[in-house]
Enzyme design. Structure first.
Site, PDB file in Angstrom:
ATOM      1  N   GLY B  75       0.711  -0.783   0.209  1.00  9.64           N
ATOM      2  CA  GLY B  75      -0.247  -0.068   0.283  1.00  9.64           C
ATOM      3  C   GLY B  75       0.695   0.866  -0.228  1.00  9.64           C
ATOM      4  O   GLY B  75       0.564   2.299   0.527  1.00  9.64           O
ATOM      5  N   SER B  79       4.226  -0.098  -7.053  1.00  8.49           N
ATOM      6  CA  SER B  79       4.170  -0.092  -8.329  1.00  8.49           C
ATOM      7  C   SER B  79       4.442   1.344  -9.405  1.00  8.49           C
ATOM      8  O   SER B  79       5.160   1.405 -10.464  1.00  8.49           O
ATOM      9  CB  SER B  79       3.402  -1.128  -8.148  1.00  8.49           C
ATOM     10  OG  SER B  79       2.282  -0.349  -8.952  1.00  8.49           O
ATOM     11  N   ASP B 123      -0.954   7.806  -7.033  1.00  2.00           N
ATOM     12  CA  ASP B 123      -0.289   7.097  -7.572  1.00  2.00           C
ATOM     13  C   ASP B 123       1.536   7.660  -7.890  1.00  2.00           C
ATOM     14  O   ASP B 123       2.259   8.479  -7.079  1.00  2.00           O
ATOM     15  CB  ASP B 123       0.073   5.319  -6.907  1.00  2.00           C
ATOM     16  CG  ASP B 123      -0.807   4.584  -5.489  1.00  2.00           C
ATOM     17  OD1 ASP B 123      -1.265   5.819  -5.250  1.00  2.00           O
ATOM     18  OD2 ASP B 123      -0.279   3.984  -5.616  1.00  2.00           O
TER      19      ASP B 123
END
Lengths: 299, 299
Positions: B75, B79, B123
């Site tokens: 979390g 990636s 992200d």
């Protein structure tokens, strides 16, 4: 000489939110307080304020013997049960012919006086009548009794209900945009739960949600968090704090087969477990002092 | 040969609610992923889908060496960091002159493709730019950097972000009256937090509330509950799960003096602690592979 008893209660859903006019669901539980009252010429001079006020409001005097299956200051309505049972026993011993409704009203007056205006209408009502009750504002609606299998976990951490209620009130005043939707969510869970009284899995999930929402209101306690987690891990359908929080007690809704395991898990964490279920009698006359009462209560 | 790195991220507030158009606040953190890309005549045939898609989208090929300070599936946006760093290194090694914004967009495309449409815009954006970012729908606003002292606790319980997001979506569809106010409360805490960036105690309390609201959404996990409780007991101002929940990581906002104690408490429970703070660089060119980078990260 007259002995009466009255049961404790738990909130299944909606505590704290009820203070702001939202619905709450409370249930009378098997553990009770037994009170024996006897007319005496020379009653004791020093007594708890609850007992003092019970005799005051009834305008008589006498001696009292109390045997309680309910731990005090644990959020299980023990003061309301003492008050209801005492008033009922006085009513009987002195042939005063008050009704159950009268006793309930007087018990609330006594609680309100002793707790300086902060008493819960729910506690005295549920202790008087037993069963399952939906509370919303001043109205109370009796719901069909349900055989919910509960394990209560007393954290043994004492808490002050009035202080916690005040704290939430202040939090709501400071942060209405945060607190109001939390209360709305508690209301929704409470209402939705009534459609799921026959589905323990969903009901358990609602309890989990209600617990988290109470934590969001700031009334959690590390020991409550722990007992709730352990109860779930031991097989409960769901678990939540019950009552004011900040200590006090939690309840776990359990499959019958898991009740002992859940109770053991609670006690392994240093809590005190009570395996119980609904009481449908409310205040009732007893033949003995309660010490020998045929109760299956784990203490 | 070119080496670039990109940071991980945490959600300080609002995860899950952002999926439904509510605001969220994310922050880049010090731990980063270092990626070295080299033009080669014979690139490796088998590669992770992220790397494969990075070369595909850039229309070139080469070898890759990765050194990561970020645990994967925790979390913390590893990636996205791999993707951003890889695209940046390719861009550099092949003199392609894409801007940081281009890299961010392409990184999102790669994530979306690999994660089958479920990727987080947050992200890749935060990893590209670093700093503190307010996200709402498609808009992202950079906030003034804050020196929040964090301890991250990785539960080491793997979770599937897409599955948890889907679960909350289904819960909202089934129980809108329960879920909508919870999302409203998360929104309120997120917005209110921005007025309290200088008051760690209040901010910590908001984190506690946000954590409880995420538990109410059903994305909690016993290990998250435990790490959060222990972090608070060890002196954190507040603590919450970060990201999708159901495992993954939690963050604790700490006084500087308590960071080691909080980290030890997390590790004593079987979690993996990272003491960190904000990263304001985002993607950046490196002189070495990262193994010798001068980082103070506890791993």
């Amino acid at each position: 000489m007259a002995t009466w008893s009255a049961p404790g209660k738990v909130f299944l859903f909606g505590e704290h939110a009820v203070v702001f006019g939202k619905p709450g669901i409370a249930m009378a539980i098997k553990p009770r307080v037994y009170v024996t009252v006897r007319k005496t010429r020379h009653p004791p001079r020093v007594r708890s304020p609850y007992l003092e006020n019970c005799f005051d409001i009834m305008g008589v005097n006498g001696s009292v013997y109390i045997h309680s299956q309910l731990p005090s200051s644990s959020g299980l309505g023990s003061s309301a049960a003492v008050t209801v049972a005492t008033l009922s026993a006085i009513n009987d011993e002195f042939d005063m012919n008050y009704t159950r409704a009268d006793i309930g009203d007087m018990a609330y007056s006594v609680e309100k006086k002793v707790q300086m205006g902060k008493a819960s209408l729910t506690d005295t009502h549920v202790s008087s009548y037993g069963g399952l009750v939906l509370i919303k504002g001043e109205t109370k609606r009796r719901l069909a009794p349900q055989s919910f299998q509960l394990v209560i976990g007393n954290t043994l951490v004492s808490h002050k209900t009035a202080k916690l209620v005040e704290m939430v009130g202040e939090f709501k005043k400071e942060e209405p945009l945060v607190v109001d939707p939390i209360l709305d969510a508690i209301e929704a869970v409470t209402i939705r739960s009534m459609y799921k009284f026959d589905d323990m899995k969903v009901l358990g999930r609602y309890m989990d949600i209600n617990h988290a929402l109470l934590e969001a209101l700031g009334v959690g306690h590390p020991m409550l968090t722990r007992l709730v987690s352990e109860a779930r891990a031991a097989g409960a359908y769901g678990a939540k704090m019950t009552g004011a929080g900040g200590g006090g007690s939690m309840i776990a809704l359990c499959p019958k087969r898991s009740k002992n395991k859940v109770a053991s898990a609670i006690e392994a964490c240093g809590g005190k477990a009570i395996i119980t279920t609904i009481d449908t009698d409310g205040a009732r006359k007893e033949r003995d002092y309660g010490r020998n009462s045929n109760s299956k209560i784990r203490r």
